[in-house]
Write an enzyme that holds these catalytic residues in place. Structure first.
Site, mmCIF file in Angstrom:
data_model
loop_
_atom_site.group_PDB
_atom_site.id
_atom_site.type_symbol
_atom_site.label_atom_id
_atom_site.label_comp_id
_atom_site.label_asym_id
_atom_site.label_seq_id
_atom_site.Cartn_x
_atom_site.Cartn_y
_atom_site.Cartn_z
ATOM 1 N N LYS A 1 48.261 61.187 99.092
ATOM 2 C CA LYS A 1 47.870 61.648 97.788
ATOM 3 C C LYS A 1 46.375 61.901 97.654
ATOM 4 O O LYS A 1 45.923 62.570 96.737
ATOM 5 C CB LYS A 1 48.297 60.584 96.748
ATOM 6 C CG LYS A 1 49.796 60.404 96.633
ATOM 7 C CD LYS A 1 50.150 59.196 95.756
ATOM 8 C CE LYS A 1 50.317 58.027 96.668
ATOM 9 N NZ LYS A 1 51.100 56.911 96.258
ATOM 10 N N GLY A 2 45.589 61.334 98.579
ATOM 11 C CA GLY A 2 44.132 61.332 98.430
ATOM 12 C C GLY A 2 43.477 62.692 98.264
ATOM 13 O O GLY A 2 42.424 62.814 97.655
ATOM 14 N N ASP B 1 40.805 63.361 101.557
ATOM 15 C CA ASP B 1 39.741 62.773 100.755
ATOM 16 C C ASP B 1 38.599 62.256 101.620
ATOM 17 O O ASP B 1 37.435 62.480 101.328
ATOM 18 C CB ASP B 1 40.299 61.642 99.854
ATOM 19 C CG ASP B 1 41.145 60.618 100.614
ATOM 20 O OD1 ASP B 1 41.291 60.724 101.849
ATOM 21 O OD2 ASP B 1 41.685 59.705 99.955
ATOM 22 N N ASP C 1 37.695 58.737 107.785
ATOM 23 C CA ASP C 1 37.222 57.357 107.965
ATOM 24 C C ASP C 1 37.297 56.997 109.444
ATOM 25 O O ASP C 1 36.453 57.413 110.219
ATOM 26 C CB ASP C 1 38.071 56.445 107.070
ATOM 27 C CG ASP C 1 37.616 55.005 107.061
ATOM 28 O OD1 ASP C 1 36.412 54.747 107.169
ATOM 29 O OD2 ASP C 1 38.475 54.105 106.950
ATOM 30 N N LYS D 1 32.837 59.005 106.863
ATOM 31 C CA LYS D 1 32.247 57.693 107.132
ATOM 32 C C LYS D 1 32.087 57.572 108.637
ATOM 33 O O LYS D 1 32.871 56.876 109.292
ATOM 34 C CB LYS D 1 33.233 56.604 106.664
ATOM 35 C CG LYS D 1 32.830 55.809 105.449
ATOM 36 C CD LYS D 1 33.758 54.614 105.316
ATOM 37 C CE LYS D 1 34.174 54.361 103.903
ATOM 38 N NZ LYS D 1 35.206 53.299 103.810
ATOM 39 N N PHE E 1 33.657 50.442 101.005
ATOM 40 C CA PHE E 1 34.906 50.942 100.437
ATOM 41 C C PHE E 1 34.599 51.652 99.123
ATOM 42 O O PHE E 1 33.995 51.082 98.227
ATOM 43 C CB PHE E 1 35.902 49.800 100.222
ATOM 44 C CG PHE E 1 37.282 50.307 99.940
ATOM 45 C CD1 PHE E 1 38.094 50.750 100.970
ATOM 46 C CD2 PHE E 1 37.758 50.384 98.638
ATOM 47 C CE1 PHE E 1 39.369 51.250 100.716
ATOM 48 C CE2 PHE E 1 39.028 50.882 98.372
ATOM 49 C CZ PHE E 1 39.839 51.313 99.409
ATOM 50 N N VAL E 2 35.008 52.919 99.032
ATOM 51 C CA VAL E 2 34.702 53.725 97.837
ATOM 52 C C VAL E 2 35.973 54.186 97.135
ATOM 53 O O VAL E 2 37.032 54.272 97.755
ATOM 54 C CB VAL E 2 33.830 54.956 98.202
ATOM 55 C CG1 VAL E 2 32.455 54.524 98.673
ATOM 56 C CG2 VAL E 2 34.519 55.824 99.264
ATOM 57 N N ASP F 1 41.723 55.860 96.263
ATOM 58 C CA ASP F 1 42.268 54.755 95.472
ATOM 59 C C ASP F 1 41.926 53.397 96.034
ATOM 60 O O ASP F 1 41.581 53.238 97.205
ATOM 61 C CB ASP F 1 43.799 54.865 95.408
ATOM 62 C CG ASP F 1 44.444 54.486 96.740
ATOM 63 O OD1 ASP F 1 44.118 55.128 97.772
ATOM 64 O OD2 ASP F 1 45.257 53.538 96.775
HETATM 65 P P1 IMP Z 1 41.478 57.231 108.407
HETATM 66 O O1 IMP Z 1 40.989 55.846 108.739
HETATM 67 O O2 IMP Z 1 40.425 58.273 108.726
HETATM 68 O O3 IMP Z 1 42.787 57.507 109.077
HETATM 69 O O4 IMP Z 1 41.679 57.276 106.855
HETATM 70 C C1 IMP Z 1 42.934 57.098 106.293
HETATM 71 C C2 IMP Z 1 42.930 57.010 104.811
HETATM 72 O O5 IMP Z 1 42.379 55.769 104.448
HETATM 73 C C3 IMP Z 1 42.119 58.019 104.017
HETATM 74 O O6 IMP Z 1 42.774 59.251 103.835
HETATM 75 C C4 IMP Z 1 42.012 57.279 102.704
HETATM 76 O O7 IMP Z 1 43.193 57.470 101.948
HETATM 77 C C5 IMP Z 1 41.935 55.834 103.135
HETATM 78 N N1 IMP Z 1 40.539 55.363 103.081
HETATM 79 C C6 IMP Z 1 39.643 55.259 104.073
HETATM 80 N N2 IMP Z 1 38.459 54.789 103.631
HETATM 81 C C7 IMP Z 1 38.626 54.620 102.289
HETATM 82 C C8 IMP Z 1 37.748 54.177 101.228
HETATM 83 O O8 IMP Z 1 36.564 53.851 101.397
HETATM 84 N N3 IMP Z 1 38.310 54.140 99.996
HETATM 85 C C9 IMP Z 1 39.591 54.493 99.722
HETATM 86 N N4 IMP Z 1 40.436 54.920 100.675
HETATM 87 C C10 IMP Z 1 39.955 54.978 101.944
HETATM 88 MG MG MG Z 2 44.536 59.205 102.038
#
Ligand code: IMP
Ligand code: MG
Length: 183
Positions: free
Chosen positions: A46-47, A103, A106, A134, A155-156, A162
């Protein structure tokens, strides 16, 4: 009166105005890069939804949109490391220029997984657009092609991001007060 959502915010990391200006610039860049290519934006729900809705309206070229529902996080603030596809896209991407929209980039695990997942369908290209990056947390060898803002390793929430499904409707990017996590 019950507290507002904004009462839970410790500090604003990226303001509404900064977001608006940056997304306009990204949309112009994408429109230039994909002129005549009819790209397909594939949002990761959903992000993605707040960012993508702004981004496509700032991208003034013919394009199509689709969505995938992927989940890698539980209810907390740390990744499970595992990606599940809960809903696939409905359009054929063979020969199409795909732009994955999320969104935040990370650890990179989700978008890396999705890139590998879509590759066998033979798209003409796959690129990544993320509102936030990030870099400090990256665990995969992949970079986002279009990034709104680099953020520190905190964490944002807001603008689609969310905490336990809340705060997605915050119109800026912020950090929560520590006491919110112990509620
Ligand atoms: P990934 O670690 O790049 O696979 O990120 C996966 C998902 O983690 C992102 O699409 C976000 O939904 C969630 N996420 C990562 N960092 C944050 C944060 O700081 N705040 C909120 N959601 C996060
Ligand atoms: Mg997400």
């Amino acid at each position: 009166m019950a507290g507002t959502m904004r009462d839970d915010i410790l500090k604003v990391i990226v303001s509404e105005e900064e977001i608006r200006e940056r997304i306009e610039a990204l949309g112009k860049q994408i429109a230039e890069d994909y002129a005549g290519k009819n790209p397909m934006f594939v949002g990761v729900l959903k992000g993605c939804y707040v960012f993508m809705s702004d981004l496509v309206r700032c991208t003034d070229i013919p394009c199509t949109m689709d969505f995938v529902v992927a989940s890698s996080y539980g209810d907390g603030t740390s990744t499970s490391g595992e990606v599940k596809i809960l809903k696939d896209i409905s359009q054929n991407i063979e020969g199409r220029h795909v732009i994955l929209v999320d969104d935040i980039f990370d650890t990179g695990v989700t978008l890396n997984y999705l890139t590998q997942y879509f590759m066998p369908r033979k798209p003409a290209s796959i690129r990544i657009a993320a509102l936030l990056d990030k870099p400090a947390r990256r665990t995969v060898d992949l970079a986002a092609d279009y990034v709104g803002f680099n953020v520190p390793d905190e964490f944002v929430v807001g603008y689609g991001l969310d905490y336990a499904e809340a705060y997605r409707n915050l119109p800026y990017i912020g950090v929560l007060k520590p006491e919110v996590y112990s509620k």
